[in-house]
Design a protein around this motif. Structure first.
Motif, PDB file in Angstrom:
ATOM      1  N   TYR A  40       0.825  -1.207   0.000  1.00 40.48           N
ATOM      2  CA  TYR A  40       0.000   0.000   0.000  1.00 40.48           C
ATOM      3  C   TYR A  40       0.858   1.256   0.000  1.00 40.48           C
ATOM      4  N   LEU A  96       0.943   5.111   1.542  1.00 44.65           N
ATOM      5  CA  LEU A  96       0.332   5.820   2.671  1.00 44.65           C
ATOM      6  C   LEU A  96       0.684   7.301   2.644  1.00 44.65           C
ATOM      7  N   ILE A 127      -4.737   5.725   2.699  1.00 46.54           N
ATOM      8  CA  ILE A 127      -4.042   4.531   2.186  1.00 46.54           C
ATOM      9  C   ILE A 127      -4.625   4.169   0.821  1.00 46.54           C
ATOM     10  N   TYR A 147      -4.373   1.139  -2.124  1.00 44.49           N
ATOM     11  CA  TYR A 147      -3.882  -0.235  -2.353  1.00 44.49           C
ATOM     12  C   TYR A 147      -4.635  -0.841  -3.529  1.00 44.49           C
ATOM     13  N   PHE A 188      -4.374  -2.808   7.877  1.00 37.57           N
ATOM     14  CA  PHE A 188      -3.100  -2.282   7.391  1.00 37.57           C
ATOM     15  C   PHE A 188      -2.148  -2.159   8.582  1.00 37.57           C
ATOM     16  N   GLN A 241      -0.158  -0.030   9.381  1.00 39.59           N
ATOM     17  CA  GLN A 241      -0.171   1.303   9.982  1.00 39.59           C
ATOM     18  C   GLN A 241      -1.176   1.401  11.138  1.00 39.59           C
TER      19      GLN A 241
END
Lengths: 305, 133
Positions: A32, A34, A79, A81, A105, A107
């Motif tokens: 992904y 970010l 994000i 993806y 995710f 994160q």
């Protein structure tokens, strides 16, 4: 939704795993892009509106990307993806994508990553300046102790893994399906109502036939109907002629002769007062009858039935 | 859970097929019910017509009602010939009032009039009636 499913950290080059039950996956930054932004936005729906433009200079083909937004303290985390990339990665790792319920995710779990997590031999997942980052193990100190698994903490927000290539998302399809289903129910109910209404008429026929079983055959009915219709018409016509003639007769107008046969009739009316002849003529004509002969004091009426 | 591509489209397609099928069912039901309803209504009308015509032209006690004619006219003025459901009767030397009464009577009895012949001789009438029922 209760987050009781197993969490699987997926990354490039991960060993093949075999999982039979349903589970959730955690994506690493390998899968992904970010962006962490401080924006004067309060509501999530506002952030969703701008999510695409946030990645303007980072991604080219936006149609291939899916987006995820959430708030982390005072910052907004955006994000981007690729669903297809995730599906491909799962296939490479032998994980059936149909068993995946939710995507998280890395994160979202920064607070729980206290030690770097090993991602195979080469890389590790660590947190740098509050951002979950994949780094080569070679840049980390040799004495680094790696975790092999994530803590089993499920973040509040997740995204579903769309395993289809649909142009129509499931939610929209389900909404339309529900509407169509309601219509279908109405149509079926109406169809059944029509069927029952014709059954009522059939029942009425049955009821009549129960009282008159002799009329069950349609041929017999038609034959009876034809016989009696003929009688009815003929007899009504005959009675009508008699009634009309009765109206013509008075104290000064007498009937001399009247003959009623199967299909015709003849009547002779007489009057001592010849001046009444014109009156009789008018009455005869107004009754729709025809005069065949007029003598000094007699009128002959002839007609067909 | 089977991994199906184009899941959304398939769900939508299935629901469209369902709604179309149910619409066709409704339409066909409407068509066939209307057809059946029309047929049955015609049958009911025909049955009611047959029943009412039968009641009018095949009533009971016709003979009895015809016998009442004998009360209006003295027996010496009547030639009565009844065979089964057929009657030939001749009224002789009747006046206009009697003639009116006879005509009113027979018009109100559901007999099938076959022949009537009325002749005036001076001030009296002769009436011949042939009927059946």
């Amino acid at each position: 939704m209760g987050h009781s499913k197993e969490l699987v950290l997926v990354y490039k080059g991960m060993p093949k795993v075999s999982l039979e039950e349903r589970f959730s996956i955690v994506l690493t930054p390998q899968n992904y892009i970010l962006r962490k932004e401080k924006l004067p936005i309060k509501q999530e729906y506002q952030s969703k509106k701008i999510v695409s433009s946030i990645f303007d200079s980072f991604i080219d083909n936006k149609d291939e990307y899916s987006f995820f937004v959430y708030k982390e303290d005072e910052d907004w985390i955006f994000i981007a993806y690729k669903q297809q990339e995730v599906i491909d990665l799962l296939e490479e790792s032998g994980i059936p994508s149909s068993n995946v319920d939710e995507i998280f995710f890395a994160q979202q779990m920064v607070s729980s990553i206290s030690k770097p997590i090993s991602l195979g031999e080469q890389n590790a997942l660590t947190v740098i300046d509050g951002i979950a980052t994949v780094v080569p193990k070679s840049i980390l100190p040799d004495e680094t102790v790696y975790e092999n698994e994530l803590e089993d903490i499920h973040p509040k927000k997740s995204v579903p893994l769309s395993t289809s290539n649909s142009y129509i998302d499931i939610k929209t399809a389900l909404i339309f399906s529900a509407i169509f289903f309601i219509f279908a129910i109405f149509f079926i109910m109406e169809g059944m109502r029509y069927t029952s209404s014709s059954k009522e008429a059939s029942q009425k026929v049955e009821e009549i036939l129960q009282h008159y079983p002799a009329l069950e055959s349609s041929y017999k009915r038609e034959s009876i109907l034809s016989k009696y219709t003929h009688i009815d018409q003929e007899q009504r016509a005959k009675r009508e002629v008699i009634k009309k003639l009765s109206k013509l007769i008075s104290q000064n107008i007498k009937i001399e002769q009247f003959e009623l046969k199967q299909n015709s009739y003849t009547a002779v009316l007489s009057t001592p007062n010849t001046q009444l002849l014109n009156q009789i003529k008018r009455k005869v004509k107004s009754n729709g009858m025809q005069i065949s002969n007029i003598s000094t004091n007699k009128i002959t009426i002839k007609g067909h039935l | 859970m089977i991994n199906i591509r184009y899941k959304g489209e398939l769900i939508l397609l299935a629901s469209i097929i369902l709604v179309l099928s149910s619409y066709i069912f409704k339409y066909k039901s409407f068509e066939s019910s209307q057809e059946l309803l029309h047929k049955k209504r015609q049958e009911i009308v025909q049955l009611q017509e047959v029943i009412s015509l039968q009641k009018v032209w095949s009533p009971k006690e016709i003979s009895k009602k015809l016998e009442n004619l004998k009360r209006i006219i003295p027996s010496k003025q009547i030639k009565w010939n009844k065979r089964g459901k057929k009657l030939t009767v001749k009224f002789i030397q009747i006046d206009s009032n009697q003639l009116n009464k006879i005509l009113n009577k027979i018009l109100n009895i559901a007999i099938q009039i076959e022949y009537i012949n009325i002749k005036k001789e001076q001030n009296k009438y002769t009436m011949e009636l042939k009927c059946k029922w």
